[in-house]
Motif scaffolding. Structure first.
Motif, PDB file in Angstrom:
ATOM      1  N   MET A 194       4.300  12.442 -23.861  1.00  0.00           N
ATOM      2  CA  MET A 194       5.194  11.957 -24.914  1.00  0.00           C
ATOM      3  C   MET A 194       4.755  12.349 -26.242  1.00  0.00           C
ATOM      4  N   VAL A 195       5.211  13.208 -27.060  1.00  0.00           N
ATOM      5  CA  VAL A 195       4.719  13.081 -28.568  1.00  0.00           C
ATOM      6  C   VAL A 195       5.571  12.533 -29.745  1.00  0.00           C
ATOM      7  N   ALA A 196       5.434  12.605 -30.828  1.00  0.00           N
ATOM      8  CA  ALA A 196       6.102  11.951 -31.827  1.00  0.00           C
ATOM      9  C   ALA A 196       7.326  12.685 -32.376  1.00  0.00           C
ATOM     10  N   PHE A 197       8.353  13.061 -31.302  1.00  0.00           N
ATOM     11  CA  PHE A 197       9.638  13.656 -31.731  1.00  0.00           C
ATOM     12  C   PHE A 197      10.597  12.403 -31.944  1.00  0.00           C
ATOM     13  N   ALA A 198      11.452  12.746 -33.053  1.00  0.00           N
ATOM     14  CA  ALA A 198      12.600  11.974 -33.130  1.00  0.00           C
ATOM     15  C   ALA A 198      13.828  12.443 -32.304  1.00  0.00           C
ATOM     16  N   PRO A 199      14.725  11.613 -32.477  1.00  0.00           N
ATOM     17  CA  PRO A 199      15.806  12.157 -31.234  1.00  0.00           C
ATOM     18  C   PRO A 199      16.635  13.335 -31.878  1.00  0.00           C
ATOM     19  N   ASP A 200      16.159  13.754 -33.136  1.00  0.00           N
ATOM     20  CA  ASP A 200      16.949  15.173 -33.822  1.00  0.00           C
ATOM     21  C   ASP A 200      15.895  16.044 -33.674  1.00  0.00           C
TER      22      ASP A 200
ATOM     23  N   TYR B   1       9.550  15.917 -36.516  1.00  0.00           N
ATOM     24  CA  TYR B   1       8.325  15.273 -36.232  1.00  0.00           C
ATOM     25  C   TYR B   1       8.335  13.850 -36.828  1.00  0.00           C
ATOM     26  N   VAL B   2       7.685  12.846 -36.309  1.00  0.00           N
ATOM     27  CA  VAL B   2       7.481  11.608 -36.756  1.00  0.00           C
ATOM     28  C   VAL B   2       6.165  11.486 -37.357  1.00  0.00           C
ATOM     29  N   GLY B   3       5.883  11.025 -38.443  1.00  0.00           N
ATOM     30  CA  GLY B   3       4.545  10.719 -38.929  1.00  0.00           C
ATOM     31  C   GLY B   3       3.581  11.677 -39.056  1.00  0.00           C
ATOM     32  N   GLU B   4       4.070  12.719 -39.355  1.00  0.00           N
ATOM     33  CA  GLU B   4       2.956  13.850 -39.672  1.00  0.00           C
ATOM     34  C   GLU B   4       1.840  13.438 -40.289  1.00  0.00           C
ATOM     35  N   GLY B   5       0.498  13.809 -39.880  1.00  0.00           N
ATOM     36  CA  GLY B   5      -0.831  13.215 -40.469  1.00  0.00           C
ATOM     37  C   GLY B   5      -0.886  11.994 -40.402  1.00  0.00           C
TER      38      GLY B   5
ATOM     39  N   ALA C  49      -5.884  14.424 -30.789  1.00  0.00           N
ATOM     40  CA  ALA C  49      -6.475  15.741 -31.407  1.00  0.00           C
ATOM     41  C   ALA C  49      -7.778  15.452 -31.983  1.00  0.00           C
ATOM     42  N   ALA C  50      -8.085  14.397 -32.254  1.00  0.00           N
ATOM     43  CA  ALA C  50      -9.442  13.968 -32.695  1.00  0.00           C
ATOM     44  C   ALA C  50     -10.121  12.630 -32.247  1.00  0.00           C
TER      45      ALA C  50
ATOM     46  N   ALA D 107      -0.549  20.913 -28.453  1.00  0.00           N
ATOM     47  CA  ALA D 107       0.234  22.342 -28.580  1.00  0.00           C
ATOM     48  C   ALA D 107       0.998  22.536 -29.685  1.00  0.00           C
ATOM     49  N   ARG D 108       1.163  21.763 -30.697  1.00  0.00           N
ATOM     50  CA  ARG D 108       1.590  21.947 -32.083  1.00  0.00           C
ATOM     51  C   ARG D 108       0.612  21.251 -32.997  1.00  0.00           C
ATOM     52  N   PRO D 109       0.399  21.814 -34.210  1.00  0.00           N
ATOM     53  CA  PRO D 109      -0.568  21.302 -34.859  1.00  0.00           C
ATOM     54  C   PRO D 109      -0.069  19.909 -35.559  1.00  0.00           C
ATOM     55  N   GLN D 110       1.125  19.415 -35.617  1.00  0.00           N
ATOM     56  CA  GLN D 110       1.634  18.407 -36.204  1.00  0.00           C
ATOM     57  C   GLN D 110       1.336  17.312 -35.324  1.00  0.00           C
TER      58      GLN D 110
END
Length: 137
Positions: free
Chosen positions: A38-44, A47-51, A86-87, A118-121
């Motif tokens: 699970m990653v920080a996707f919103a239903p649409d 991205y949620v909370g980038e950074g 990621a870190a 998989a995605r830098p976000q």
């Protein structure tokens, strides 16, 4: 007893992302639920909370909860998790958020891996395995 196996796609997650990439958010196989990372996707699909590691961790655990609930389970049913960061400096924040979600008497096992996402976000990803007993009719 016939074995049940079904794809779990909660409304809280963007179905097209899983469809486009040929995966399921969850697969309930008998009484075992396998949950994709699970990653920080919103239903649409945004991205949620980038950074923002805290915001992403909250979204990740909300998404995990959504998959479990769509399969008829709860966070108390989770027996094992794997967390990808990621870190390494994100570990403490993700751990603090995790303790707000896993409050049952037997917390799941936990493996933490630091690796590129998989995605830098994305800053955090959590996969899980849960045991969801079949309901007796």
């Amino acid at each position: 007893m016939p074995r049940r196996r079904r794809r779990i796609t909660p409304a809280a997650l963007p179905a097209e992302v899983a469809d486009t990439n040929a995966y399921s958010y969850g697969v309930l196989d008998g009484e075992t639920l396998h949950v994709s990372g699970m990653v920080a996707f919103a239903p649409d699909g945004s991205y949620v909370g980038e950074g923002d590691i805290h915001a992403q961790a909250v979204q990740v655990f909300d998404n995990l909860t959504a998959v479990l609930e769509a399969a008829g389970g709860t966070l108390d049913d989770v027996v094992s998790t794997t967390t990808y960061l990621a870190a390494p400096e994100h570990a403490a924040t993700v751990g603090q958020v995790r303790t707000r979600y896993f409050t049952g008497p037997v917390p799941p096992t936990s493996t933490v891996i630091v690796a590129p996402m998989a995605r830098p976000q994305f800053l955090v990803e959590v996969s899980a395995i849960a045991h969801i007993p079949a309901t007796v009719s």
